[in-house]
Design a protein around this motif. Structure first.
Motif, PDB file in Angstrom:
ATOM      1  N   ARG A   1       5.173   3.613   1.048  1.00 52.56           N
ATOM      2  CA  ARG A   1       5.692   4.539   0.394  1.00 52.56           C
ATOM      3  C   ARG A   1       5.978   5.830  -0.299  1.00 52.56           C
ATOM      4  NH1 ARG A   1       2.760   8.809   3.988  1.00 52.56           N
ATOM      5  NH2 ARG A   1       2.159   7.885   5.873  1.00 52.56           N
ATOM      6  N   ALA A   2       6.350   5.580  -0.782  1.00 56.67           N
ATOM      7  CA  ALA A   2       8.004   6.084  -1.888  1.00 56.67           C
ATOM      8  C   ALA A   2       6.460   5.629  -3.351  1.00 56.67           C
ATOM      9  CB  ALA A   2       9.027   5.602  -1.669  1.00 56.67           C
ATOM     10  N   ALA A   3       6.757   4.135  -3.218  1.00 56.56           N
ATOM     11  CA  ALA A   3       6.554   3.162  -4.488  1.00 56.56           C
ATOM     12  C   ALA A   3       5.080   3.999  -5.251  1.00 56.56           C
ATOM     13  CB  ALA A   3       6.489   1.934  -4.258  1.00 56.56           C
ATOM     14  N   HIS A   4       4.062   4.599  -3.974  1.00 59.38           N
ATOM     15  CA  HIS A   4       2.779   4.422  -4.713  1.00 59.38           C
ATOM     16  C   HIS A   4       2.592   5.631  -4.534  1.00 59.38           C
ATOM     17  CE1 HIS A   4       2.678   0.361  -3.223  1.00 59.38           C
ATOM     18  NE2 HIS A   4       1.727  -0.293  -4.328  1.00 59.38           N
ATOM     19  N   LYS A   5       3.572   6.968  -3.758  1.00 56.99           N
ATOM     20  CA  LYS A   5       3.104   8.358  -3.602  1.00 56.99           C
ATOM     21  C   LYS A   5       2.506   9.335  -4.674  1.00 56.99           C
ATOM     22  CE  LYS A   5       6.514  11.121  -2.179  1.00 56.99           C
ATOM     23  NZ  LYS A   5       7.576  11.573  -1.301  1.00 56.99           N
ATOM     24  N   HIS A   6       3.567   9.114  -5.959  1.00 57.36           N
ATOM     25  CA  HIS A   6       2.724   9.205  -7.297  1.00 57.36           C
ATOM     26  C   HIS A   6       1.667   8.847  -7.848  1.00 57.36           C
ATOM     27  CE1 HIS A   6       5.103   6.242  -8.610  1.00 57.36           C
ATOM     28  NE2 HIS A   6       4.275   6.318  -9.784  1.00 57.36           N
ATOM     29  N   MET A   7       0.380   7.482  -6.854  1.00 60.61           N
ATOM     30  CA  MET A   7      -0.583   7.990  -7.980  1.00 60.61           C
ATOM     31  C   MET A   7      -1.667   7.949  -7.226  1.00 60.61           C
ATOM     32  SD  MET A   7       0.670   3.312  -8.522  1.00 60.61           S
ATOM     33  CE  MET A   7       2.161   3.285  -8.507  1.00 60.61           C
TER      34      MET A   7
ATOM     35  N   GLU B   1      -8.929   4.792  -0.834  1.00 62.45           N
ATOM     36  CA  GLU B   1      -9.161   3.251  -0.479  1.00 62.45           C
ATOM     37  C   GLU B   1      -9.736   2.909  -1.576  1.00 62.45           C
ATOM     38  OE1 GLU B   1     -10.449   4.961   4.289  1.00 62.45           O
ATOM     39  OE2 GLU B   1     -10.357   2.961   2.950  1.00 62.45           O
ATOM     40  N   THR B   2     -10.695   3.201  -2.184  1.00 67.19           N
ATOM     41  CA  THR B   2     -11.145   1.438  -3.323  1.00 67.19           C
ATOM     42  C   THR B   2     -10.105   0.886  -3.961  1.00 67.19           C
ATOM     43  OG1 THR B   2     -12.983   3.168  -3.844  1.00 67.19           O
ATOM     44  CG2 THR B   2     -13.094   1.571  -5.493  1.00 67.19           C
ATOM     45  N   HIS B   3      -9.114   1.633  -3.620  1.00 64.98           N
ATOM     46  CA  HIS B   3      -8.133   1.006  -4.675  1.00 64.98           C
ATOM     47  C   HIS B   3      -7.493   0.240  -3.792  1.00 64.98           C
ATOM     48  CE1 HIS B   3      -7.605   4.833  -7.188  1.00 64.98           C
ATOM     49  NE2 HIS B   3      -8.332   3.976  -8.302  1.00 64.98           N
ATOM     50  N   PHE B   4      -7.154   0.711  -2.252  1.00 63.73           N
ATOM     51  CA  PHE B   4      -6.102  -0.498  -1.442  1.00 63.73           C
ATOM     52  C   PHE B   4      -7.043  -1.655  -1.420  1.00 63.73           C
ATOM     53  CE2 PHE B   4      -3.210  -1.483   1.702  1.00 63.73           C
ATOM     54  CZ  PHE B   4      -4.421  -1.354   2.563  1.00 63.73           C
ATOM     55  N   ASP B   5      -8.373  -1.447  -1.051  1.00 68.13           N
ATOM     56  CA  ASP B   5      -9.777  -2.526  -0.847  1.00 68.13           C
ATOM     57  C   ASP B   5      -9.323  -3.483  -1.365  1.00 68.13           C
ATOM     58  OD1 ASP B   5     -11.549   0.246   0.770  1.00 68.13           O
ATOM     59  OD2 ASP B   5     -10.137  -1.073   1.134  1.00 68.13           O
TER      60      ASP B   5
ATOM     61  N   ASP C   1      -1.969   3.297   5.570  1.00 70.12           N
ATOM     62  CA  ASP C   1      -1.239   4.698   5.276  1.00 70.12           C
ATOM     63  C   ASP C   1      -0.492   5.482   4.901  1.00 70.12           C
ATOM     64  OD1 ASP C   1      -2.559   5.372   8.974  1.00 70.12           O
ATOM     65  OD2 ASP C   1      -3.603   5.745   7.054  1.00 70.12           O
ATOM     66  N   ASP C   2       0.613   4.156   4.329  1.00 65.78           N
ATOM     67  CA  ASP C   2       1.792   4.351   3.658  1.00 65.78           C
ATOM     68  C   ASP C   2       1.406   3.851   1.876  1.00 65.78           C
ATOM     69  OD1 ASP C   2       3.158   2.593   6.272  1.00 65.78           O
ATOM     70  OD2 ASP C   2       4.337   4.346   5.796  1.00 65.78           O
ATOM     71  N   VAL C   3       0.417   2.961   2.168  1.00 61.94           N
ATOM     72  CA  VAL C   3       0.041   3.098   0.198  1.00 61.94           C
ATOM     73  C   VAL C   3      -0.981   4.727  -0.154  1.00 61.94           C
ATOM     74  CG1 VAL C   3      -0.482   1.373  -1.269  1.00 61.94           C
ATOM     75  CG2 VAL C   3       0.647   0.816   1.051  1.00 61.94           C
ATOM     76  N   LEU C   4      -1.285   5.076   0.652  1.00 62.69           N
ATOM     77  CA  LEU C   4      -2.241   6.227   1.232  1.00 62.69           C
ATOM     78  C   LEU C   4      -1.373   7.305   0.941  1.00 62.69           C
ATOM     79  CD1 LEU C   4      -6.007   4.305   1.609  1.00 62.69           C
ATOM     80  CD2 LEU C   4      -4.675   4.014  -0.640  1.00 62.69           C
ATOM     81  N   ASN C   5      -0.372   7.120   1.005  1.00 61.63           N
ATOM     82  CA  ASN C   5       0.266   8.438   1.358  1.00 61.63           C
ATOM     83  C   ASN C   5      -0.262   9.272   2.580  1.00 61.63           C
ATOM     84  OD1 ASN C   5       2.663   9.692   0.976  1.00 61.63           O
ATOM     85  ND2 ASN C   5       2.349  10.883  -0.004  1.00 61.63           N
ATOM     86  N   ARG C   6      -0.666   8.485   3.669  1.00 64.30           N
ATOM     87  CA  ARG C   6      -1.930   9.563   4.432  1.00 64.30           C
ATOM     88  C   ARG C   6      -0.387   9.670   5.299  1.00 64.30           C
ATOM     89  NH1 ARG C   6      -7.714   6.454   4.174  1.00 64.30           N
ATOM     90  NH2 ARG C   6      -6.609   4.494   5.348  1.00 64.30           N
TER      91      ARG C   6
END
Lengths: 321, 117
Positions: B66-72, B76-80, B112-117
């Protein structure tokens, strides 16, 4: 029970305890992160003793050669001495043995070999008033009796201007090193090599090339030297001589603008030149030295063309104020 | 045998990371996130990510992701895109499809962590 020496103090490590945990337990604030061998934050260097098994997982051959370890993965079986990788190394006074302009703006220096080194490493010169400049070592410790540096003379360069106008043979320089791990590792003697340097990026590559040959490297070695124009090409005769005496070595000179019509220097964009001649860099060992922007761009190009990151070694030169 | 052991442990991570990283760098959906970064430093992170996705010793926590990707501002497209590249890499390496599914599942668990949801 093994003892680890760090920063002048001795710490016993329990059986089955990792080096990192042992030191943390004794309130030594070693840097660390994942404690699983993945993040490499705990990277340190072994300066005495046997490197524990599993302490070097995931490290490059060059780092293994230099005794780097991951303290979170190290379980010492015998006494060890460790230090930070880029710790304050001792400084030495080195005498200038030779001084020669290699081209209009590259000064070649030979200094007394005051410390051992691996070709491709670099050193810091501690000049007057806190001016510290890094230069790559162009000589090979096993062959040459001196430390060779290629100093680019820069218009407002604090050190380089002084060196060009004031430094002479028999003068002393304070140097610290060796630093860095862009070195040759003899772990794959048949691997084809691609050595690409821009300007004085040739310095470490010149050492790495001769080191590889000296250590019996069998694979083809292509050295590509890039520069803005023909004046930026130096050591041409020496390199062509190496190519002549070693079948496996090919040397290419590539400049952006060219005036003469000789055939030993090609006019081309360096990236296009490399792409055309080496469309696939799969299985290659790649060594890149020179300005940071060049290293970054060429690293990406060579990686996408197939070379593995583990096999790409680089030394990026950064400008100083 | 654990998933990580089954697919080959740390050696599998080493075999996969260059292939995976290459795919990511030429995937227009996500390549721009990697412009100008230090490739060597990024490789270490890719290895840590793959180690986690392969069920290896715990290197990344949800909190780290979460911390690493928060500011980006990731979508969903990126994650997928990342999971797709991961699956393709594993297929190329001949990993069994059940194992690929399990790995995709682990990756999905930090969505959810990566997408900061």
């Amino acid at each position: 029970m093994p003892t680890v020496e760090f920063d002048g103090q001795f710490y016993p490590i329990d059986a089955n305890e990792t080096l990192l945990n042992g030191l943390l337990r004794q309130h030594v604030g070693l840097p660390h992160g994942c404690k699983a061998g993945a993040c490499q934050c705990c990277l340190m260097k072994v300066t005495a003793g046997d490197i524990p098994k599993t302490a070097q997982v995931g490290l490059k051959e060059s780092q293994k050669q230099l005794g780097y370890i991951l303290t979170c993965c190290a379980k010492p079986e015998s006494d060890l001495k460790i230090c930070e990788v880029n710790n304050a190394m001792p400084k030495f006074e080195a005498e200038v043995l030779a001084y020669k302009m290699l081209s209009a703006d590259v000064l070649g220096l030979h200094l007394t070999k005051v410390f051992d080194f691996k070709a491709g490493q670099y050193l810091n010169i501690w000049h007057a008033n806190n001016v510290i400049r890094s230069y790559s070592i162009a000589s090979v410790a096993e062959i040459d009796d001196y430390i060779e540096l290629h100093v680019k003379i820069i218009p407002n360069g604090v050190f380089s201007q002084w060196a060009q106008h004031h430094l002479k043979v028999k003068d002393k320089l304070t140097i610290q090193g060796p630093i860095g791990h862009c070195i040759y590792s003899p772990n794959n003697l048949n691997q084809p090599f691609l050595l690409i340097g821009v300007g004085t990026g040739l310095a470490p590559l010149y050492g790495i090339l001769r080191d590889a040959l000296n250590q019996g490297h069998q694979g083809a070695i292509d050295l590509i030297v890039g520069a803005k124009n023909e004046q930026g090409i130096y050591l041409q005769a020496e390199l062509l001589q190496l190519a002549q005496t070693h079948d496996q070595v090919k040397v290419h000179f590539v400049v952006q603008t060219k005036i003469t019509t000789g055939s030993t220097i090609s006019q081309d964009d360096l990236y296009d030149f490399v792409k055309k001649r080496f469309p696939s860099t799969k299985h290659y060992g790649v060594f890149l030295c020179g300005a940071e922007s060049f290293v970054r761009k060429m690293k990406k190009q060579c990686f996408l063309a197939g070379a593995n990151m583990q096999d790409i070694h680089s030394d990026a030169f950064l400008p100083c104020s | 045998m654990s998933l990580f052991e089954r697919i080959g442990g740390a050696a599998a991570v080493d075999a996969a990371v260059d292939i995976f990283y290459r795919k990511v760098l030429v995937d227009d959906r996500i390549s721009h996130f990697f412009d100008g970064i230090d490739m060597d430093a990024q490789l270490v992170k890719q290895k840590a990510f793959l180690t986690m996705a392969f069920g290896g010793p715990n290197s990344y926590s949800g909190k780290d992701m979460r911390a690493a990707h928060k500011h980006m501002n990731l979508t969903e497209t990126h994650f997928d895109a990342v999971v797709e590249n991961l699956a393709e890499t594993l297929t190329e390496l001949g990993v069994a499809s059940e194992d690929i599914s399990e790995i995709a599942g682990i990756a999905a668990s930090v969505k959810d962590d990566v997408l900061n949801r």
